[in-house]
Write an enzyme that holds these catalytic residues in place. Sequence first.
Site, PDB file in Angstrom:
ATOM      1  N   GLN A 104       0.840  -1.190   0.000  1.00  0.00           N
ATOM      2  CA  GLN A 104       0.000   0.000   0.000  1.00  0.00           C
ATOM      3  C   GLN A 104       0.877   1.244   0.000  1.00  0.00           C
ATOM      4  O   GLN A 104       1.943   1.261   0.599  1.00  0.00           O
ATOM      5  CB  GLN A 104      -0.893  -0.073   1.251  1.00  0.00           C
ATOM      6  N   CYS A 105       0.419   2.269  -0.722  1.00  0.00           N
ATOM      7  CA  CYS A 105       1.112   3.555  -0.724  1.00  0.00           C
ATOM      8  C   CYS A 105       0.071   4.668  -0.625  1.00  0.00           C
ATOM      9  O   CYS A 105      -0.982   4.475  -0.036  1.00  0.00           O
ATOM     10  CB  CYS A 105       1.975   3.688  -1.979  1.00  0.00           C
ATOM     11  N   GLN A 106       0.348   5.811  -1.212  1.00  0.00           N
ATOM     12  CA  GLN A 106      -0.587   6.939  -1.135  1.00  0.00           C
ATOM     13  C   GLN A 106      -1.785   6.744  -2.063  1.00  0.00           C
ATOM     14  O   GLN A 106      -2.922   6.854  -1.650  1.00  0.00           O
ATOM     15  CB  GLN A 106       0.140   8.241  -1.479  1.00  0.00           C
TER      16      GLN A 106
END
Length: 178
Positions: free
Chosen positions: A65-67
């Site tokens: 997961q990231c932004q």
Amino acid sequence: MSNVRTIDASSLAEKLQRGEVLLIDVREAAEFAECHIPNAISLPLTNIEPHFVQLSGETRTLVFQCQKGKRGELAAEQALVKVPGNKEIYNLTGGIEAWQQAALPVVSTQSGGKKTLPLNRQVFIAVGSLIFIGSLLAIAGIKAGAILTLFVSCGLLVAGFTGWCGMALLLQKMPWNR
């Protein structure tokens, strides 16, 4: 087209609640410190390579997961190749922004604490400033300005072709990004 499987925020929340997944936040440490999904671990994409060996022994599903989803997708693509034996690897569709839009809980330190710009924006500002200064010096007839602009342009080409960005590696070591 990527062959990475995706998971939406609601499905991830259910799996997290049941303890079925290891959630890996691949944003930079400063981004993680400001706001992250509960129970996520921080393994920034810029330094994730050495951790793939540890992840190979993980029995839970791996979710990156990231932004917004792009860095998570890149990490998941790498994990598909470098984490042997792990069948379940996903990317959170829309990243932490989708998680927040689904009104799911986050751990946040934004109660008056310092806010750091995301690393990619720091790189844009630094590179843009160096090119601007180099161009002004070149216009003034100072050869060093043209050399600076040429050097920074070569750095951008290398980053674009290889995905390796020396400026990002330098900036991530700065005290405000720790």
